[in-house]
Design a protein around this motif. Structure first.
Motif, PDB file in Angstrom:
ATOM      1  N   THR A 150      35.930  30.586  19.208  1.00 45.28           N
ATOM      2  CA  THR A 150      36.818  29.540  19.316  1.00 45.28           C
ATOM      3  C   THR A 150      36.555  28.923  20.372  1.00 45.28           C
ATOM      4  O   THR A 150      36.867  29.291  21.394  1.00 45.28           O
ATOM      5  CB  THR A 150      38.095  29.774  18.827  1.00 45.28           C
ATOM      6  OG1 THR A 150      38.334  30.469  17.584  1.00 45.28           O
ATOM      7  CG2 THR A 150      39.066  28.675  18.848  1.00 45.28           C
ATOM      8  N   ARG A 201      37.793  25.499  22.818  1.00 49.42           N
ATOM      9  CA  ARG A 201      38.518  24.373  23.337  1.00 49.42           C
ATOM     10  C   ARG A 201      38.140  23.951  24.585  1.00 49.42           C
ATOM     11  O   ARG A 201      37.768  24.503  25.704  1.00 49.42           O
ATOM     12  CB  ARG A 201      40.149  24.634  23.697  1.00 49.42           C
ATOM     13  CG  ARG A 201      40.811  25.087  22.210  1.00 49.42           C
ATOM     14  CD  ARG A 201      42.294  24.990  22.674  1.00 49.42           C
ATOM     15  NE  ARG A 201      42.723  25.911  23.455  1.00 49.42           N
ATOM     16  CZ  ARG A 201      43.174  27.080  23.030  1.00 49.42           C
ATOM     17  NH1 ARG A 201      43.235  27.719  21.862  1.00 49.42           N
ATOM     18  NH2 ARG A 201      43.629  28.077  24.218  1.00 49.42           N
ATOM     19  N   ALA A 215      32.898  17.874  18.945  1.00 50.19           N
ATOM     20  CA  ALA A 215      33.791  18.232  17.954  1.00 50.19           C
ATOM     21  C   ALA A 215      32.875  18.279  16.549  1.00 50.19           C
ATOM     22  O   ALA A 215      33.290  19.133  15.692  1.00 50.19           O
ATOM     23  CB  ALA A 215      34.647  16.900  17.694  1.00 50.19           C
ATOM     24  N   ARG A 254      37.041  22.150  19.666  1.00 51.01           N
ATOM     25  CA  ARG A 254      38.322  21.396  19.699  1.00 51.01           C
ATOM     26  C   ARG A 254      38.594  20.565  21.249  1.00 51.01           C
ATOM     27  O   ARG A 254      38.514  21.255  22.093  1.00 51.01           O
ATOM     28  CB  ARG A 254      39.650  22.186  19.441  1.00 51.01           C
ATOM     29  CG  ARG A 254      40.899  21.445  19.499  1.00 51.01           C
ATOM     30  CD  ARG A 254      42.276  22.356  19.368  1.00 51.01           C
ATOM     31  NE  ARG A 254      43.368  21.680  19.481  1.00 51.01           N
ATOM     32  CZ  ARG A 254      44.477  22.255  19.986  1.00 51.01           C
ATOM     33  NH1 ARG A 254      44.470  23.718  19.995  1.00 51.01           N
ATOM     34  NH2 ARG A 254      45.639  21.457  20.273  1.00 51.01           N
TER      35      ARG A 254
END
Length: 314
Positions: A47, A49, A62, A67
């Motif tokens: 994950t 960011r 994106a 994110r």
């Protein structure tokens, strides 16, 4: 296999299984290198960011499942690893100060910006103040190997906890070279500066050879044929020369402005340790002059143009 845990004051650490669970990684800085690294970390299943001062430059990520957030603090909220890849040490320190309210003690900080010896010491001090596990981890490589996940990661940091950052290094690089267990000592940064001193010297020399060939009305191919197959021949010389001769200086593999910054860090590191680096000083001056001529965002071999009083066709 269960990852070793970091001590945290504010929340219990979550257990990670290297076989089943993935990391949450916060990437601060999505320029040429940071964007490629964020993309490859996401492709590895983690994950991600990401934050960038100019959000529009991060937005294309994106589509890769990254994110995009508006602030550094949002990026580092409940993260496992923070990765910084910004312009220089002061930019990193400013960004981490903005992120500080959301930084949990005990998280791993992978600091990949080329910040110099003094800059790395400042960042390590910030890590101590906020109880972060600091990894001095600059990378060797440019746009193409970054996009391919083939960087060389130069790393220094505590052995206990490396299993948390190793998946990040594996996602962005072809190999990791560990230089020690104390990131604050800047062993990885010191090795990076030595390697960059060679890269910058060769790049500047290649540009000067091409400029002299132009001035003397010598076909560059004659020079390449002369050194072909011998000890003076090298793939880097030919690759960089082709960028000038074929007018393919954008997008840059590594920009002139960033190369000038790194050259100055090399000169400063030498001076701080009693060594005069005349070639690095000259390379810095050439890069700065080329940037002033309008080539700052072009590939660093555009320092070729610094040999001429005004911008000229290659």
């Amino acid at each position: 296999m269960v990852h070793r845990q970091y001590a945290r004051r504010t929340a219990p650490p979550r257990k990670l299984s290297a076989m089943t669970d993935k990391l949450t990684v916060s990437v601060l800085g999505t320029g040429i290198m940071g964007a490629a690294m964020a993309r490859n970390i996401a492709r590895a299943g983690h994950t991600v960011r990401a934050w960038n001062r100019t959000r529009a430059k991060a937005e294309p990520l994106a589509a890769e499942g990254v994110r995009i957030v508006d602030t550094p603090a949002q990026a580092v909220q409940d993260t496992d690893v923070v990765l910084t890849m910004l312009y220089d040490g002061p930019a990193v320190l400013e960004t981490m100060r903005e992120a500080a309210p959301a930084l949990r003690p005990g998280i791993a900080w992978v600091q990949s910006t080329t910040a110099g010896v003094e800059g790395t010491a400042d960042l390590a001090a910030f890590a101590r103040e906020h109880d972060l596990v600091f990894y001095d981890a600059p990378v060797l490589g440019t746009r193409q190997p970054a996009e391919a996940g083939q960087l060389s990661v130069l790393a220094a940091g505590p052995a206990e906890g490396r299993d948390r950052v190793t998946p990040v290094f594996d996602a962005v690089g072809a190999r990791t070279v560990w230089t020690g267990e104390d990131g604050a000592a800047g062993g990885a940064t010191r090795l990076k500066l030595v390697a960059n001193s060679w890269v910058l010297a060769v790049t500047a020399a290649a540009g000067e050879a091409l400029a002299l060939a132009k001035a003397l009305d010598v076909d560059p191919q004659g020079f390449f044929d002369l050194v072909a197959g011998g000890p003076l021949d090298m793939g880097y010389l030919r690759a960089k020369s082709e960028l000038v001769l074929d007018d393919r200086l954008t997008p840059p593999q590594f920009a002139v402005s960033t190369a000038a910054k790194d050259a100055r860090l090399i000169v400063q590191a030498g001076a701080g340790n009693g060594v005069r680096l005349d070639v690095a000083e000259a390379a810095a001056t050439r890069m700065e002059r080329a940037a002033a001529q309008g080539h700052g965002d072009e590939d660093m071999v555009a320092a070729y143009f610094a040999s001429f009083d005004e911008k000229t066709d290659s």
